[in-house]
Motif scaffolding. Structure first.
Motif, short mmCIF file in Angstrom:
data_model
loop_
_atom_site.label_atom_id
_atom_site.label_comp_id
_atom_site.label_asym_id
_atom_site.label_seq_id
_atom_site.Cartn_x
_atom_site.Cartn_y
_atom_site.Cartn_z
N ILE A 51 0.84 -1.20 0.00
CA ILE A 51 0.00 0.00 0.00
C ILE A 51 0.88 1.26 0.00
O ILE A 51 0.61 2.22 -0.74
CB ILE A 51 -0.97 -0.02 1.19
CG1 ILE A 51 -2.03 -1.10 0.97
CG2 ILE A 51 -1.61 1.34 1.41
CD1 ILE A 51 -2.92 -1.37 2.17
N ASP A 52 1.93 1.25 0.81
CA ASP A 52 2.85 2.39 0.83
C ASP A 52 3.44 2.63 -0.55
O ASP A 52 3.52 3.78 -1.02
CB ASP A 52 3.98 2.15 1.82
CG ASP A 52 3.57 2.35 3.27
OD1 ASP A 52 2.42 2.78 3.52
OD2 ASP A 52 4.40 2.08 4.16
N LEU A 53 3.89 1.56 -1.20
CA LEU A 53 4.53 1.71 -2.50
C LEU A 53 3.53 2.19 -3.55
O LEU A 53 3.85 3.06 -4.37
CB LEU A 53 5.18 0.39 -2.92
CG LEU A 53 6.17 0.44 -4.09
CD1 LEU A 53 7.28 1.45 -3.84
CD2 LEU A 53 6.75 -0.95 -4.35
N ALA A 54 2.32 1.64 -3.51
CA ALA A 54 1.29 2.09 -4.45
C ALA A 54 0.98 3.57 -4.25
O ALA A 54 0.80 4.31 -5.22
CB ALA A 54 0.02 1.25 -4.28
N ALA A 55 0.94 4.02 -3.01
CA ALA A 55 0.69 5.43 -2.73
C ALA A 55 1.81 6.30 -3.29
O ALA A 55 1.55 7.39 -3.84
CB ALA A 55 0.56 5.66 -1.22
N SER A 94 -1.31 -4.94 -7.80
CA SER A 94 -0.74 -5.07 -9.14
C SER A 94 0.78 -5.13 -9.14
O SER A 94 1.39 -5.47 -10.17
CB SER A 94 -1.19 -3.90 -10.03
OG SER A 94 -0.58 -2.69 -9.63
N LEU A 95 1.41 -4.84 -8.02
CA LEU A 95 2.88 -4.87 -7.95
C LEU A 95 3.37 -6.30 -8.17
O LEU A 95 2.80 -7.26 -7.66
CB LEU A 95 3.35 -4.34 -6.60
CG LEU A 95 3.01 -2.86 -6.35
CD1 LEU A 95 3.23 -2.50 -4.89
CD2 LEU A 95 3.83 -1.96 -7.26
N VAL A 96 4.45 -6.42 -8.91
CA VAL A 96 5.00 -7.72 -9.30
C VAL A 96 6.15 -8.08 -8.36
O VAL A 96 7.01 -7.24 -8.08
CB VAL A 96 5.50 -7.69 -10.75
CG1 VAL A 96 6.09 -9.03 -11.16
CG2 VAL A 96 4.35 -7.32 -11.69
#
Length: 248
Positions: free
Chosen positions: A14-18, A63-65
């Motif tokens: 979630i942090d990375l998506a943000a 969606s992160l791989v």
């Protein structure tokens, strides 16, 4: 994996998506290029990265791989990352375990700085001072960041004191221990580069800080309590209200 680890893994996604979503809001992204990655194992070799060809504004936590820097078959996978993402971020996570998170962009002011014959960033205010003695400049651009170029760039981050790589003729690469720390650094580097470039445009002499004051300020940034975490927390609060799909 226990429940705490599951929760931690989801929180990191979630942090990375943000960070992706907010980078797009700041127009620091470039088309469907550029990549952010986050190590998820102790050795740092397994990491999350954005899917190939996905716009930063559409990245979600799910969606992160997840890929392995030590797996040579990665580019043959159906969900293979962009080859330059593999080349640069794979090399960093393979060679620099201290670089838990890596963010690479071609943002306007960072790239202008990277295009100057002298791409150093003098400490002329407290934002530029954040990077004093913590920045390396790559003067030997060799083309797009496929595997050989990525491996060469990774050697410039071997010293854990270096948090920022100005990639000459290319852009900037920021590393850190967490998403919050790395994104905060990325944000401030773009602001610092803009301040420096605008100061140069005046044609007036620069008021450069003495080395001891610049170093003192950089250390104060590093120990400022909870600042990077609060920055990202507020951005997530805004996204939760305006665009909650990022966390899905």
């Amino acid at each position: 994996m226990n429940t705490y680890s599951n929760l931690t893994a989801q929180a990191e996604r979630i942090d990375l998506a943000a960070a992706f979503r907010w980078t797009a809001r700041l127009a620091m992204h470039e088309a469907v290029a550029n990549h952010f990655s986050l190590a998820i194992n102790p050795a740092g070799t397994r990491f999350l990265i954005n899917p190939n060809g996905r716009h930063f504004s559409r990245i979600t936590a799910s969606s992160l791989v997840e890929i392995d820097a030590d797996d040579p078959a990665t580019l043959a996978r159906p969900d293979a990352p962009d080859p330059t993402a593999w080349g640069l971020h794979g090399a960093i996570h393979r060679a620099c375990p201290h670089a838990r998170c890596a963010m690479h962009v071609h943002s306007v002011h960072a790239t202008v700085l990277a295009s100057l014959a002298d791409s150093r960033l003098p400490a002329i205010d407290q934002n530029t001072a954040m990077f004093h003695n913590r920045l390396a400049v790559d003067d030997h651009f060799g083309g797009m960041a496929f595997e050989a170029e990525g491996a060469r760039c990774a050697t410039l981050l071997a010293d854990p004191a270096i948090t920022t790589l100005v990639m000459g003729n290319h852009g900037v690469l920021i590393i850190g221990r967490t998403v919050a720390e790395t994104f905060n650094r990325l944000y401030y580097f773009e602001r610092a580069a803009e301040t420096y470039i605008r100061a140069l445009q005046t044609g007036r002499p620069l008021r450069v800080l003495p080395d001891d004051i610049a170093e003192k300020t950089a250390r104060e940034w590093e120990t400022y309590p909870g600042f990077a975490d609060a920055h990202l927390s507020e951005l997530k609060a805004i996204l939760d209200h305006e665009d909650p799909a990022y966390a899905s």
